[in-house]
Design an enzyme around this catalytic site. Sequence first.
Site, short mmCIF file in Angstrom:
data_model
loop_
_atom_site.label_atom_id
_atom_site.label_comp_id
_atom_site.label_asym_id
_atom_site.label_seq_id
_atom_site.Cartn_x
_atom_site.Cartn_y
_atom_site.Cartn_z
N ASP A 339 0.88 -1.18 0.00
CA ASP A 339 0.00 0.00 0.00
C ASP A 339 0.92 1.22 0.00
O ASP A 339 2.15 1.09 0.02
CB ASP A 339 -0.93 -0.01 1.24
N VAL A 395 -7.71 -2.93 -3.30
CA VAL A 395 -7.41 -1.49 -3.40
C VAL A 395 -8.72 -0.74 -3.69
O VAL A 395 -9.79 -1.35 -3.77
CB VAL A 395 -6.35 -1.21 -4.51
N GLU A 397 -11.98 1.03 -4.97
CA GLU A 397 -12.97 0.52 -5.92
C GLU A 397 -13.09 1.49 -7.10
O GLU A 397 -14.03 2.29 -7.18
CB GLU A 397 -14.32 0.37 -5.18
N LYS A 402 -7.66 -0.03 -10.52
CA LYS A 402 -7.50 -1.49 -10.62
C LYS A 402 -6.70 -1.82 -11.89
O LYS A 402 -5.84 -2.70 -11.87
CB LYS A 402 -8.86 -2.19 -10.67
N SER A 424 -16.30 -5.22 -4.93
CA SER A 424 -17.68 -5.51 -4.59
C SER A 424 -18.61 -5.17 -5.74
O SER A 424 -19.72 -5.70 -5.79
CB SER A 424 -18.09 -4.75 -3.32
N HIS A 445 -15.05 -12.22 -2.98
CA HIS A 445 -15.73 -11.07 -2.39
C HIS A 445 -16.04 -11.36 -0.92
O HIS A 445 -16.93 -12.16 -0.61
CB HIS A 445 -17.01 -10.77 -3.18
N ASN A 495 -25.17 -8.80 -2.89
CA ASN A 495 -25.53 -7.41 -3.12
C ASN A 495 -26.61 -7.28 -4.20
O ASN A 495 -27.45 -6.39 -4.13
CB ASN A 495 -24.30 -6.58 -3.48
P1 NAI Z 1 -10.23 1.30 1.66
O1 NAI Z 1 -10.36 2.63 1.02
O2 NAI Z 1 -10.45 1.15 3.09
O3 NAI Z 1 -8.77 0.74 1.36
C1 NAI Z 1 -8.20 0.71 0.09
C2 NAI Z 1 -6.71 0.72 0.28
O4 NAI Z 1 -6.12 0.52 -0.98
C3 NAI Z 1 -6.16 2.04 0.83
O5 NAI Z 1 -5.35 1.78 1.96
C4 NAI Z 1 -5.34 2.59 -0.31
O6 NAI Z 1 -4.22 3.31 0.12
C5 NAI Z 1 -4.96 1.32 -1.03
N1 NAI Z 1 -4.57 1.52 -2.42
C6 NAI Z 1 -5.08 2.36 -3.33
N2 NAI Z 1 -4.41 2.23 -4.48
C7 NAI Z 1 -3.47 1.29 -4.29
C8 NAI Z 1 -2.46 0.73 -5.10
N3 NAI Z 1 -2.30 1.13 -6.34
N4 NAI Z 1 -1.67 -0.23 -4.56
C9 NAI Z 1 -1.82 -0.62 -3.29
N5 NAI Z 1 -2.75 -0.10 -2.48
C10 NAI Z 1 -3.56 0.84 -2.98
O7 NAI Z 1 -11.15 0.34 0.82
P2 NAI Z 1 -11.83 -1.01 1.26
O8 NAI Z 1 -13.12 -0.74 1.86
O9 NAI Z 1 -10.84 -1.84 1.97
O10 NAI Z 1 -12.13 -1.67 -0.16
C11 NAI Z 1 -11.14 -2.34 -0.89
C12 NAI Z 1 -11.83 -3.21 -1.91
O11 NAI Z 1 -12.69 -4.11 -1.24
C13 NAI Z 1 -12.70 -2.47 -2.89
O12 NAI Z 1 -12.61 -3.12 -4.14
C14 NAI Z 1 -14.09 -2.61 -2.32
O13 NAI Z 1 -15.10 -2.55 -3.29
C15 NAI Z 1 -14.00 -3.99 -1.74
N6 NAI Z 1 -14.96 -4.30 -0.70
C16 NAI Z 1 -15.22 -3.43 0.32
C17 NAI Z 1 -16.11 -3.76 1.33
C18 NAI Z 1 -16.33 -2.86 2.48
O14 NAI Z 1 -17.27 -3.11 3.26
N7 NAI Z 1 -15.55 -1.83 2.69
C19 NAI Z 1 -16.83 -5.04 1.31
C20 NAI Z 1 -16.43 -5.92 0.24
C21 NAI Z 1 -15.57 -5.54 -0.72
#
Ligand code: NAI
Length: 666
Positions: A339, A395, A397, A402, A424, A445, A495
């Site tokens: 990250d 990472v 969404e 991506k 998601s 997921h 979902n």
């Molecule tokens: P978040 O915003 O909490 O974390 C995302 C992380 O990815 C951040 O720490 C960011 O710095 C990092 N990041 C961004 N670009 C990057 C890169 N190029 N390389 C490495 N790290 C990078 O997001 P969250 O909630 O953890 O979501 C992550 C994924 O999980 C998304 O695809 C989201 O749709 C999915 N998701 C989220 C859920 C939720 O309840 N929050 C539930 C199920 C899936």
Amino acid sequence: MTDKKIFTLKVENDIGIVTFDVAGDAMNTWTDEAFESFRDVLGCLEQDTGLKGVIFISGKPNNFFAGANLKMIEEIKTREKAMEILNVFHESFNRFSALNIPTVAAINGHCLGGGLEFALAFTARIAKESKTTLIGLPEILVGLFPGGGGTQRLPRLIGYPAIELILKGRNLTAAQACDVGIVDRVVPADSDLLKEARSFLDDLIAGTASLKRPDHDFSQIDAVAEQARQGALKATRGRELPAPMLAIKSMQEGLKVSLEEGLEIEKNYFADVAVLPEAKGSINTFFIKGLTDKPKALMTRGFEPTPLKKIAVLGFGTMGRGIVIDILRNMQVPVIVKDIPEALEPGRAFVKKILDGMAEKKRLKGSVDDLMNLLTTTSEYSGAFKEVDLVVEAVFENIDVKKQVYRELCDAVRDDGLIASNTSSLSVNAMAEYVTHPERFGGTHFFSPVWIMQLVEVVRGEKTSQGTVNNLLNFAASIRKRPIVCFDNPGFVVNALLFPYIRQTFQYLEEGNSIEKIDGAMMSFGMPVGPVRLTDEVGIDVPYKVFVGLGEEQQTLKNVVEAGRLGLKKSGKGFFLKDGSVDPDVLPLIAKREPRERSAEDIQMGALEGMIKVGKDLLDRKIVNDPRMIDVGMIWGTGFPPDKGGPMKWADLIGLSERLFGTMFY
Ligand code: NAI
């Protein structure tokens, strides 16, 4: 005599030894054949006047009797049929308990439900200590209660503590069962149970065995029953589930009269409960849980999964952290997380905090330090990524993010390294375009918080190979998740079913029905939280963006998000205040439609009908190939009430499937 011979009687020195074994089945359960064979043996015991006593022991190494056959109970359609089955249980056990010789149940392994009710009809019980020796009446967990005499014989044997055992469906070890008075003697795991049972029977015959059979006083049963009722209502957040309510009534009324009359009361209430949708739904939940308890069983038979010796996680946000926690605690393998630099320390601290909490509750194998030493964090790709067997991407969404992430990642990992996205809402097929060798890519997921939520949707893209699906199921098994497998689809399964639910309930809100009324209606259906609170908890922008992605603008969500209210947890403001009440400041942001007052039932049916229609569409389009996958997804992904059996089963049970589509899903 039946030629099945589940029960066989041998007489040695005037002692009868009955061995029983439902051949071919893993567990002994009460079926028509089992009863027929039991009655044959019973007839012999009744006629043999020379017998001094009898012992019953299982022919299976680790199972006494696992209870009534649930398939048989599931098929009961009418009260009359329920009564017919109950009469078989009661007549058999009553005849048995009327034998005028001492009887000993020699218990090793599961002695549950109808198995324990059988054991309660004996003069005395001896049990062998063993990991598999579990003694209890767990019927309540499948929407029933003990109907083979358990609600009458157990309290008469051990007093008021029986009520809690029955209402919680708690299983006891041999020693615990002895402490409460269900079992009279416990013998060590390495002892010869039959020999010990014979010596116990000799003591009984000689009148030298001391059996604790106190005279229980049930004069306070009304007050105790009321307390039990309040406890049961608390456990269901006020929902009156029929099984606990009628179990309590059966005990409350039955303990005031003779055993014979009490057994009749129990039969009548059990016949009421056995035909209800709550029982059928709960039994379905029991079966679909079994189906997904062992994810490896969903893999292609004979498949040898790729060993997962090192795993990488991209993104150390909400989801990345949760995934890391589950890998460390369940797999104890090295994990690299990538990250931005600022995200690394907070991520590490969070993982440690959760692991510390688990260690404190003794829910962790190994020490937190050892687990944390398996974790490396980085902001750059390095040679270490070539050693990685699986990468889980979590990472932001955003398809552009991506895209770039996958391009860089594919240069850093081996060509055969597995890659899974935790997206998601983005299309797994669209992301596969950026992955070299896309057959090794699919979706996993997870649900938040990952270390608490059991479900994972394993998503199969057009190019995902069967081997990759199998390997992702193996990963799910390794981190102790409950998987369902589906094809790519907006919102996958869970979902996709939640979208129409949220859409419909927000429409009711805009028609002037209050947040309290809408959330209350769905909670009284059995949802763990109402739809408005659910939206607040996941972040109000999340469903808002999902609807935008589907080409719809949900006006209320838009107003609330644009006012900077992303949910209480996310931005400090949403639909609710900290004390749980609705925030009055949000009310003017609710869009207006033509007012229409809805009853709780209208709200429930309207919200759920949309869900069922989407479920049907997923089956028609073969996104999933089995309604049970949808029901597993909704129960373990959203907390859909287990007593309803999942939305598809529920639709079958209440006749909605038939009405909407002229067919049943199951
Ligand atoms: P978040 O915003 O909490 O974390 C995302 C992380 O990815 C951040 O720490 C960011 O710095 C990092 N990041 C961004 N670009 C990057 C890169 N190029 N390389 C490495 N790290 C990078 O997001 P969250 O909630 O953890 O979501 C992550 C994924 O999980 C998304 O695809 C989201 O749709 C999915 N998701 C989220 C859920 C939720 O309840 N929050 C539930 C199920 C899936």
